[in-house]
Design a protein around this motif. Sequence first.
Motif, short mmCIF file in Angstrom:
data_model
loop_
_atom_site.label_atom_id
_atom_site.label_comp_id
_atom_site.label_asym_id
_atom_site.label_seq_id
_atom_site.Cartn_x
_atom_site.Cartn_y
_atom_site.Cartn_z
N THR A 14 0.85 -1.09 0.09
CA THR A 14 -0.01 0.12 -0.09
C THR A 14 0.84 1.36 -0.07
O THR A 14 0.53 2.46 -0.84
CB THR A 14 -0.97 -0.15 1.33
OG1 THR A 14 -1.68 -1.29 1.19
CG2 THR A 14 -1.95 1.32 1.23
N THR A 18 0.77 4.19 -2.80
CA THR A 18 0.05 5.37 -2.58
C THR A 18 1.19 6.37 -2.31
O THR A 18 2.14 6.26 -1.34
CB THR A 18 -0.79 5.04 -1.25
OG1 THR A 18 -1.57 3.94 -1.23
CG2 THR A 18 -1.57 6.16 -0.79
N VAL A 40 -7.66 -0.77 -1.23
CA VAL A 40 -6.52 -1.61 -0.85
C VAL A 40 -6.98 -3.06 -0.97
O VAL A 40 -6.40 -3.90 -1.51
CB VAL A 40 -5.86 -1.24 0.58
CG1 VAL A 40 -4.95 -2.13 0.81
CG2 VAL A 40 -5.31 0.07 0.63
#
Length: 251
Positions: A14, A18, A40
């Motif tokens: 993640t 991100t 996610v």
Amino acid sequence: MIARTLTAAAVAATAIATPATAFDISAMSDAERNAFRAEVRAYLLENPEVLLEAINVLEERQAAGKAADDAALIAANADALFDDGWSWVGGNPEGDVTVVEFLDYRCGYCKRAFPDVKELLQSDGNIRFIVKEFPILGEQSVLASRFAIATKNVAGDAAYGQVHDALMAFRGEISEDSLKALAAHLGLDADAIFAEMSNPEIERIIAENRRLAQRLQINGTPSFVFGDQMLRGYAPLEHMRALVEELRGEG
């Protein structure tokens, strides 16, 4: 452990996917946080290989860290490992690779490794092999190690090698009677060996080996040192050959 690894992998995946400025869950509203979690989850379900990749990277880093730690331990204890002045040296004493084995004569996995180790030494011909008497499985183990060391002191390296091989192949109860019978079978002076077994120096050698094992974080047998690498536990012949090749730069 697997669950924790998966969680770490998910966070890592993640974080990669991100932007750093957006990855601040505490600054999100409940609705934004729920949407983020859903995104996610959907991403990982659609791309499960990301988790496997992250886990593989984590395991590789952990293995590399452990290998570096082992190499440091070996370097710090090099004299005690490779040149203590009392451990038996077999194979080719002038070999270009040194292998050290911590063993117990009552250890089933030591006995399983024995023919592989012997074949490794014989087929290679250029390995220096050092035995560390490390009796950890009770009084019979201690008795066997004391007998082996006493044999070396009384009758020399060749006799120790014979006793070592015989004890590794032995399947019965180790007792004074069985050891005297073994000595007679090998043509050794049992009385002289048993008299030597009371020498305090033998207890000191065993104690030194135990302290060395503790410093190296070895708590089981067989355990091996291949050059600057540690091998804890049994490994088949081909794996040991691969380690030797790696040390020579042939792998």
